[in-house]
Design an enzyme around this catalytic site. Structure first.
Site, PDB file in Angstrom:
ATOM      1  CE1 TYR A 163      79.657 -87.000-104.085  1.00  0.00           C
ATOM      2  CE2 TYR A 163      81.825 -87.859-104.648  1.00  0.00           C
ATOM      3  CZ  TYR A 163      80.451 -87.858-104.833  1.00  0.00           C
ATOM      4  OH  TYR A 163      79.887 -88.716-105.748  1.00  0.00           O
ATOM      5  CD  GLN A 215      95.011 -84.974-114.755  1.00  0.00           C
ATOM      6  OE1 GLN A 215      96.106 -84.900-115.291  1.00  0.00           O
ATOM      7  NE2 GLN A 215      94.214 -83.926-114.610  1.00  0.00           N
TER       8      GLN A 215
HETATM    9  N1  UDP Z   1      89.658 -81.970-115.741  1.00  0.00           N
HETATM   10  C1  UDP Z   1      90.343 -81.172-116.671  1.00  0.00           C
HETATM   11  N2  UDP Z   1      89.645 -80.166-117.273  1.00  0.00           N
HETATM   12  C2  UDP Z   1      88.342 -79.917-117.040  1.00  0.00           C
HETATM   13  C3  UDP Z   1      87.663 -80.720-116.104  1.00  0.00           C
HETATM   14  C4  UDP Z   1      88.347 -81.733-115.465  1.00  0.00           C
HETATM   15  O1  UDP Z   1      91.534 -81.382-116.928  1.00  0.00           O
HETATM   16  O2  UDP Z   1      87.793 -78.997-117.653  1.00  0.00           O
HETATM   17  C5  UDP Z   1      90.377 -83.079-115.110  1.00  0.00           C
HETATM   18  C6  UDP Z   1      90.329 -83.078-113.595  1.00  0.00           C
HETATM   19  O3  UDP Z   1      91.375 -82.324-113.047  1.00  0.00           O
HETATM   20  C7  UDP Z   1      90.453 -84.562-113.283  1.00  0.00           C
HETATM   21  C8  UDP Z   1      89.774 -85.250-114.464  1.00  0.00           C
HETATM   22  O4  UDP Z   1      89.744 -84.268-115.498  1.00  0.00           O
HETATM   23  O5  UDP Z   1      91.800 -84.946-113.231  1.00  0.00           O
HETATM   24  C9  UDP Z   1      88.374 -85.700-114.157  1.00  0.00           C
HETATM   25  O6  UDP Z   1      87.724 -84.643-113.531  1.00  0.00           O
HETATM   26  P1  UDP Z   1      86.158 -84.649-113.206  1.00  0.00           P
HETATM   27  O7  UDP Z   1      85.852 -83.350-112.550  1.00  0.00           O
HETATM   28  O8  UDP Z   1      85.397 -85.022-114.414  1.00  0.00           O
HETATM   29  O9  UDP Z   1      85.930 -85.855-112.192  1.00  0.00           O
HETATM   30  P2  UDP Z   1      86.707 -86.416-110.925  1.00  0.00           P
HETATM   31  O10 UDP Z   1      87.963 -85.616-110.681  1.00  0.00           O
HETATM   32  O11 UDP Z   1      85.740 -86.287-109.807  1.00  0.00           O
HETATM   33  O12 UDP Z   1      87.028 -87.804-111.308  1.00  0.00           O
END
Ligand code: UDP
Length: 309
Positions: A144, A208
């Site tokens: 991606y 994070q």
């Molecule tokens: N995340 C989490 N639990 C979940 C889904 C995501 O802790 O059930 C965390 C993930 O590890 C990341 C953040 O939330 O640090 C955002 O993740 P998402 O998949 O929404 O988007 P991206 O990482 O692409 O910004």
């Protein structure tokens, strides 16, 4: 005006189709291969005579005469884009190239949906458009991230070599209606689990950060960007700069849903960015972009949306 929206049955694409149709001068052609897009997202538009749906994968060239192209076609959730790494990469690279050829043929403008993933796991914070990023070429996210980076490059090549009017927006975490219940990203996971009183799974230590934008705000910026002067290509960051840790988000969702859910912790996926917040100065200056939906209000809308679903 004839406008093509690729990925038009997906989360962002369907909201964009709806918004564009509010202007009676617009005719919207939606292309989707339904890999993650859903027919329900565009059901209310099907009977609109200014709307047309084409079931097609942009990896194959399609010839339709249009004035504007919004290229939103690509899985954007790690859960979906990691199901088929090669398809994701091809949609970004071959898909975008096909659409740029179309734009070249018909002198159409093309706006590319790029992403904050361009910055990878950023060393600079907040992320400014001049920052070149910290991306792993061989990780689970690279199909991606690198695909989207190559797509930006293609936009710049076609602009420079063939005078195609291209525009690049880098979209930061956005949420809103039509985001699938099984989307896998944090907002849909947390809200749907909280509604069902199931444990919310926080990946890593939850420290994070992400900066979350409501879809209506994002679309304001996207449409303004399409209508900027031809010599303004971008890239430009769009999103919201309200930064929140994943722990704070989990607690907020539990509170707003009045849920009995608890928080549990799971390992952090590979290359998960530690922090992310857009520097929005350029968007504010050039587009008078001003995202205004507060996170609590956006989350309340999403809770209502998922409860109805
Ligand atoms: N995340 C989490 N639990 C979940 C889904 C995501 O802790 O059930 C965390 C993930 O590890 C990341 C953040 O939330 O640090 C955002 O993740 P998402 O998949 O929404 O988007 P991206 O990482 O692409 O910004």
């Amino acid at each position: 005006m004839k406008i093509l929206v690729t990925g038009g049955a997906g989360f962002l694409g369907s909201n964009l189709c709806k918004r564009l149709l509010e202007d009676e001068k617009n005719n919207v052609i939606c292309i989707d291969n339904f890999s993650s897009g859903k027919r329900e997202n565009i059901e209310e538009l099907i009977n609109n005579e200014r709307f047309e749906l084409i079931n097609h994968d942009i990896i194959d060239y399609i010839d339709i005469k249009v004035n504007q192209i919004y290229n939103a076609a690509c899985e954007a959730s790690p859960k979906f884009y990691q199901q088929n790494h090669l398809k994701t990469f091809d949609a970004c690279v071959f898909g975008t190239r096909n659409l740029l050829e179309l734009a070249k043929k018909y002198n159409a403008k093309l706006l590319q949906f790029s992403t904050s993933e361009i910055y990878g796991n950023p060393i600079e914070h907040p992320q400014n458009e001049k920052y070149r990023g910290n991306v792993n070429t061989m990780g689970v996210r690279s199909c991606y991230d690198e695909g989207k980076r190559a797509a930006e490059t293609l936009c710049f090549i076609y602009n420079k070599e063939y005078n195609v009017r291209t525009k690049v927006v880098r979209i930061f975490n956005t949420y809103g209606p039509n985001m699938r219940e099984d989307d896998g990203r944090v907002i849909s996971n947390f809200i749907n689990k909280a509604i069902r009183n199931e444990d919310l799974e926080v990946y890593g230590d939850g420290m994070q950060t992400r900066s979350l934008c409501y879809v209506d705000d994002l679309l304001d910026g996207i449409i303004k960007m399409m209508n900027t002067d031809d010599d303004f290509v971008g890239p430009i960051n769009l999103g919201n700069d309200q930064e929140i840790t994943v722990n704070e988000l989990a607690n907020k969702v539990i509170e707003l849903t009045n849920s009995n859910s608890k928080i549990t912790y799971k390992p952090l996926p590979q290359d998960d960015p530690v922090k992310r917040r857009p520097d929005l100065r350029l968007a504010k200056e050039v587009l008078s972009y001003n995202p205004s939906v507060l996170i609590d209000d956006g989350l309340r809308n999403m809770i209502e949306y998922y409860k109805k679903e």
